[in-house]
Each structure stands twice: as C-alpha cells, then as structure tokens.
Design a protein around this motif. Structure first.
Motif, PDB file in Angstrom:
ATOM      1  N   VAL A 104     -18.771  21.967  35.154  1.00  0.00           N
ATOM      2  CA  VAL A 104     -17.436  22.460  34.823  1.00  0.00           C
ATOM      3  C   VAL A 104     -16.667  21.773  34.016  1.00  0.00           C
ATOM      4  O   VAL A 104     -16.269  20.396  33.868  1.00  0.00           O
ATOM      5  CB  VAL A 104     -16.684  22.678  36.240  1.00  0.00           C
ATOM      6  CG1 VAL A 104     -15.348  23.527  36.044  1.00  0.00           C
ATOM      7  CG2 VAL A 104     -17.431  23.194  37.382  1.00  0.00           C
ATOM      8  N   THR A 105     -16.094  22.689  32.983  1.00  0.00           N
ATOM      9  CA  THR A 105     -15.110  21.983  31.893  1.00  0.00           C
ATOM     10  C   THR A 105     -13.823  22.698  31.696  1.00  0.00           C
ATOM     11  O   THR A 105     -12.885  22.202  31.451  1.00  0.00           O
ATOM     12  CB  THR A 105     -15.827  22.048  30.650  1.00  0.00           C
ATOM     13  OG1 THR A 105     -16.343  23.496  30.128  1.00  0.00           O
ATOM     14  CG2 THR A 105     -17.157  21.269  30.717  1.00  0.00           C
ATOM     15  N   ASN A 106     -13.728  23.787  32.535  1.00  0.00           N
ATOM     16  CA  ASN A 106     -12.435  24.433  32.350  1.00  0.00           C
ATOM     17  C   ASN A 106     -12.562  25.660  33.455  1.00  0.00           C
ATOM     18  O   ASN A 106     -13.618  26.034  33.962  1.00  0.00           O
ATOM     19  CB  ASN A 106     -12.361  25.455  30.859  1.00  0.00           C
ATOM     20  CG  ASN A 106     -11.043  25.868  30.840  1.00  0.00           C
ATOM     21  OD1 ASN A 106     -10.110  25.498  31.566  1.00  0.00           O
ATOM     22  ND2 ASN A 106     -11.009  26.694  29.790  1.00  0.00           N
ATOM     23  N   PHE A 107     -11.426  26.182  33.849  1.00  0.00           N
ATOM     24  CA  PHE A 107     -11.491  27.109  34.915  1.00  0.00           C
ATOM     25  C   PHE A 107     -10.108  27.907  34.886  1.00  0.00           C
ATOM     26  O   PHE A 107      -9.112  27.504  34.530  1.00  0.00           O
ATOM     27  CB  PHE A 107     -11.485  26.540  36.408  1.00  0.00           C
ATOM     28  CG  PHE A 107     -10.451  25.424  36.609  1.00  0.00           C
ATOM     29  CD1 PHE A 107      -9.286  25.838  37.255  1.00  0.00           C
ATOM     30  CD2 PHE A 107     -10.509  24.182  36.219  1.00  0.00           C
ATOM     31  CE1 PHE A 107      -8.231  25.105  37.357  1.00  0.00           C
ATOM     32  CE2 PHE A 107      -9.588  23.220  36.673  1.00  0.00           C
ATOM     33  CZ  PHE A 107      -8.549  23.552  37.053  1.00  0.00           C
ATOM     34  N   ILE A 108     -10.056  29.257  35.635  1.00  0.00           N
ATOM     35  CA  ILE A 108      -8.882  29.863  35.953  1.00  0.00           C
ATOM     36  C   ILE A 108      -8.908  30.164  37.330  1.00  0.00           C
ATOM     37  O   ILE A 108      -9.804  30.666  38.167  1.00  0.00           O
ATOM     38  CB  ILE A 108      -8.980  31.331  35.217  1.00  0.00           C
ATOM     39  CG1 ILE A 108      -9.042  31.309  33.821  1.00  0.00           C
ATOM     40  CG2 ILE A 108      -7.716  32.221  35.541  1.00  0.00           C
ATOM     41  CD1 ILE A 108      -9.565  32.574  33.018  1.00  0.00           C
ATOM     42  N   ALA A 109      -7.500  29.729  38.021  1.00  0.00           N
ATOM     43  CA  ALA A 109      -7.504  29.647  39.473  1.00  0.00           C
ATOM     44  C   ALA A 109      -6.517  30.948  39.909  1.00  0.00           C
ATOM     45  O   ALA A 109      -5.716  31.205  39.105  1.00  0.00           O
ATOM     46  CB  ALA A 109      -6.909  28.293  39.851  1.00  0.00           C
ATOM     47  N   THR A 110      -7.203  31.434  40.846  1.00  0.00           N
ATOM     48  CA  THR A 110      -6.119  32.334  41.397  1.00  0.00           C
ATOM     49  C   THR A 110      -6.211  32.112  43.067  1.00  0.00           C
ATOM     50  O   THR A 110      -6.814  31.865  43.909  1.00  0.00           O
ATOM     51  CB  THR A 110      -6.908  33.984  41.483  1.00  0.00           C
ATOM     52  OG1 THR A 110      -7.173  34.078  40.290  1.00  0.00           O
ATOM     53  CG2 THR A 110      -5.770  34.715  42.188  1.00  0.00           C
ATOM     54  N   ALA A 111      -4.948  31.303  43.382  1.00  0.00           N
ATOM     55  CA  ALA A 111      -4.701  30.783  44.679  1.00  0.00           C
ATOM     56  C   ALA A 111      -4.172  31.678  45.617  1.00  0.00           C
ATOM     57  O   ALA A 111      -3.467  32.735  45.535  1.00  0.00           O
ATOM     58  CB  ALA A 111      -3.780  29.529  44.540  1.00  0.00           C
ATOM     59  N   LYS A 112      -4.311  31.263  47.059  1.00  0.00           N
ATOM     60  CA  LYS A 112      -3.790  32.050  48.108  1.00  0.00           C
ATOM     61  C   LYS A 112      -4.217  33.640  48.255  1.00  0.00           C
ATOM     62  O   LYS A 112      -3.197  34.331  48.329  1.00  0.00           O
ATOM     63  CB  LYS A 112      -2.201  31.995  48.233  1.00  0.00           C
ATOM     64  CG  LYS A 112      -2.210  30.457  48.386  1.00  0.00           C
ATOM     65  CD  LYS A 112      -0.412  30.253  48.712  1.00  0.00           C
ATOM     66  CE  LYS A 112      -0.287  28.634  48.617  1.00  0.00           C
ATOM     67  NZ  LYS A 112       1.009  28.348  48.439  1.00  0.00           N
ATOM     68  N   GLU A 171      -7.104  39.114  40.595  1.00  0.00           N
ATOM     69  CA  GLU A 171      -7.607  37.699  39.989  1.00  0.00           C
ATOM     70  C   GLU A 171      -6.575  37.491  38.480  1.00  0.00           C
ATOM     71  O   GLU A 171      -6.283  38.399  37.688  1.00  0.00           O
ATOM     72  CB  GLU A 171      -8.949  37.839  39.492  1.00  0.00           C
ATOM     73  CG  GLU A 171      -9.607  36.693  38.839  1.00  0.00           C
ATOM     74  CD  GLU A 171     -11.112  36.805  38.316  1.00  0.00           C
ATOM     75  OE1 GLU A 171     -11.649  35.809  37.796  1.00  0.00           O
ATOM     76  OE2 GLU A 171     -11.614  37.740  38.540  1.00  0.00           O
ATOM     77  N   ASN A 172      -6.080  36.263  38.409  1.00  0.00           N
ATOM     78  CA  ASN A 172      -5.619  35.793  37.171  1.00  0.00           C
ATOM     79  C   ASN A 172      -6.578  35.807  36.272  1.00  0.00           C
ATOM     80  O   ASN A 172      -7.623  35.176  36.196  1.00  0.00           O
ATOM     81  CB  ASN A 172      -5.042  34.515  37.365  1.00  0.00           C
ATOM     82  CG  ASN A 172      -4.352  33.792  36.244  1.00  0.00           C
ATOM     83  OD1 ASN A 172      -3.816  34.612  35.523  1.00  0.00           O
ATOM     84  ND2 ASN A 172      -4.335  32.532  36.261  1.00  0.00           N
ATOM     85  N   THR A 173      -6.263  36.209  34.964  1.00  0.00           N
ATOM     86  CA  THR A 173      -6.929  36.337  33.709  1.00  0.00           C
ATOM     87  C   THR A 173      -6.811  35.238  32.476  1.00  0.00           C
ATOM     88  O   THR A 173      -7.152  35.549  31.257  1.00  0.00           O
ATOM     89  CB  THR A 173      -7.201  37.776  33.455  1.00  0.00           C
ATOM     90  OG1 THR A 173      -6.061  38.552  32.936  1.00  0.00           O
ATOM     91  CG2 THR A 173      -8.103  38.611  34.273  1.00  0.00           C
TER      92      THR A 173
END
Length: 378
Positions: A104-112, A171-173
């Motif tokens: 993993v080098t990068n990510f997009i998080a969508t919490a809760k 989802e966050n984009t």
C-alpha cells in the motif's frame, strides 16, 4: 562357359559405385573449401560448445519456492479516524508472504459508514436526476453504491441525485495529490528463493550462508557491491523498472521481479548465483477493503479504504547443465557431418558452376565396363 553381357533389365540395379578422388588445383574452390571448414569449426567450438554448451545435459524446468517479507513503518491520516501507524500487518497483502504481494502506498478513506439511506454521488452518471421518476424503486445504481429508493434528493446546492439504500455516507472519491505513504519508498522487501533441479538432484538458495545473525538486518541488495543480499529497497526496485516511486505510488502499478538461475554444474556450486531483473507490467492498481465494528447504538458500521499501491509479481526461471556423453557425442557428430557438407558444396560448385564443369564431370565420374570373359579365364 561364357559370361553374360552387361546390361539387361536388372543391370542398373546391380551396378556398384565407388568413390574416386581427384585432386583439383582450383584456388577459388580450394579457398572456398577452407573457409567453409573454418566456418564449421568456428560454429562447433564457438556456438555449440562454448555458448550453447552442447556437451551438457540440461534441466530447463526447476522447482522453485518463494517466501517474501516486507519491513517498514509509516504514519498517515486516515479520514476521520485521525493519524494512524502503518506497519507490515497493514500495508502488506497478503501478510503470509508469497510470490505475489501488494504494498500500500496511497489510499482514500471513508470512515463510519452504516447501512441506511443517503444521496448517491453526483459522479455516478446513473444517479443524476431531476424528479422522482428518474429513480425507479429497487433498481441498482449502475456503477454506483446502492439501490434506488424512488426519491430524487439534493446532494448539495448544485446537484440532485437519486436516494439509495446502501452504506452511507457514500464512498469518498477525492484522491490525495501526493502518496500518503510516501515513506514506503524506503521499505525493504526480503525475497527468499529456493530452487531444485530434479534431474541432477541439486538445490540452491539465494540467501548467503552466513553465521552472522545480523547480516540480513543490515544488508541491502546491490548488483555490483552486494549481489548476495536478497533484501531489496522498494525505491531501488521501482527505479530499476524504469519508473519513479512518486509517480507510481500515487495511483499504483504492477512490477515484475524476475529471478534467473543459469547453473553450470561442471563448476563449483558456489558459482551458481541468481540474476535479478525488474520490469513495469502495468500502471494503476487498486482495490477496496473494509474493517467492520458495532457502534454504541449496536449498528453495524465499517471504515472503507480504497487502497492504491505496488503489486510485485515474482517469477523464477532457470536451467542447469552438466556434462553427459550422449549430448557430447551428438554435438561432435553434427560437427563432423557439417565438415562433409562443406565438401559437397565444393563439389556442386565444380560440377555445375565452374567454367570447366564438363571437364570435371569426365574426371570425377568414370564408367568401368567389363567385357566377356575369355575362354582361358573360365
């Protein structure tokens, strides 16, 4: 008793031919003959014996085992969950270490996220609407995040989208401008490869046999100064594949790691060492994963991560060779046959292409006729 005259219906069948050698003082053909012989000799010694090692029996299909291990740590912001430490258990997939692994080098998080109703993202074309009729109840959103509820609602002040039942919020984009795990360029990948040539019952490992327990914790692979250390820095692998880490880490990609064994078992086993090469196989690589939990209201929730990173595909190839009398005899026999072919070529030049071809025909081929036996020879 008198002998029968030669000929008859079976005369040609019973003829016998024997070789006749004629010394031809033709410098052009003589030079051609020597050049052909030198060419055959060069092919036999240079290509067949030195390059192809035609005197050896070979095993081109070894059995191989690969074990990998990633090491390193980094800190990054994970959506609304705050700063988080990433170690080998978080950024290496699968964690058990095989010939295919993902960093993993990068990510997009969508919490809760929790299951419920919410507006679909306006980036999904099938979700854009102006009235409820555009959102048929029960239809899934094409390439979207849930099922339409039949309502057209406001996503924000400028966009209206279909309301969906799914994991909310959607989802966050928004992709970060820079890799969130930029420190991964200094992570190390340990590759342990064991190879076995069954035909010769020979096994070899790419790790250096040493009594120093700290060697693999301090060494880093270098093709010139440290070729026996199977610990690779991620940035070095990416650059060897012709890419820069920053560009590849943002959206991910795939790198092929090729381990090549070429073992001459007529020499000491210590000289059987692998060669490593790296190549870019693809750009853009990502997938999604989620961690689930129950909140204080006993609702099932999750934190969604869209992970970008580098996939490493490790392949092992090789062959081993050892002297054997059968391939050696075949190679030498082939060389001798080629020497005979040189003579045939020169004969064809003399008999068909030379200006004195008719003369050479008469000198090379002579028919011997036997007359009838005399009475005193019976």
């Amino acid at each position: 008793m008198t002998g029968a005259a030669p000929g008859g219906p079976c005369g040609g069948l019973l003829d016998y031919k024997t070789a006749k050698f004629a010394l031809t003082r033709n410098r052009r053909v003589g030079l051609l003959h020597r050049l052909l012989q030198l060419g055959v000799l060069g092919y036999l010694l240079g290509w067949v014996l030195l390059v192809r090692k035609g005197y050896q029996d070979t095993d081109p299909a070894p059995r191989a085992a690969v074990v990998t291990k990633l090491k390193g740590a980094a800190v990054a912001e994970v959506g609304g969950a705050g700063r988080r430490l990433w170690d080998a258990a978080d950024y290496a997939r699968p964690p058990q270490g095989e010939n295919v692994l993902f960093l993993v080098t990068n990510f997009i998080a969508t919490a809760k996220q929790a299951q419920g109703t919410c507006p679909e993202s306006p980036s999904v074309l099938d979700a854009v609407c102006t009235e409820d009729a555009d959102c048929p109840v029960g239809n899934p959103v094409v390439r979207g995040n849930g099922i339409k509820t039949g309502k057209c609602v406001m996503f924000n002040t400028t966009h209206s989208t279909c309301e969906i039942y799914g994991w909310c919020p959607v989802e966050n984009t928004t992709l970060p401008r820079k890799p969130l795990l930029a420190e991964a360029e200094n992570f190390t990948l340990f590759i342990k490869n064991t190879i076995h040539f069954t035909k010769f019952n020979f096994s070899k490992c790419n790790t250096l046999q040493t009594n120093d327990p700290t060697y693999f914790k301090s060494c880093t692979y270098d093709p010139f100064f440290n070729p026996s250390c199977p610990v690779f820095r991620v940035r070095d692998m990416v650059e060897a594949a012709g890419e820069t880490f920053g560009d590849l880490a943002l959206l991910g990609g795939s790198i092929g790691v090729r381990i090549e064994w070429d073992c001459d078992l007529d020499h000491p086993a210590a000289q059987c060492q692998p060669q490593y090469s790296f190549s870019l196989q693809d750009r853009r690589y990502n997938f999604r994963t989620a961690s689930y939990y129950w909140d204080s209201q006993r609702r099932l929730c999750r934190n969604l991560l869209k992970l970008y990173g580098i996939r490493f595909d490790i392949s092992v190839h090789g062959q081993a060779g050892k002297f054997s009398i059968i391939p050696a005899a075949v190679s030498f026999g082939t060389g001798i046959a080629f020497f005979g072919a040189a003579t045939v070529v020169c004969d064809l030049v003399l008999l068909y292409l030379d200006a004195k071809a008719d003369f050479y025909w008469k000198e090379k081929f002579e028919e011997v006729r036997m007359g009838p036996l005399r009475r005193d020879e019976v």
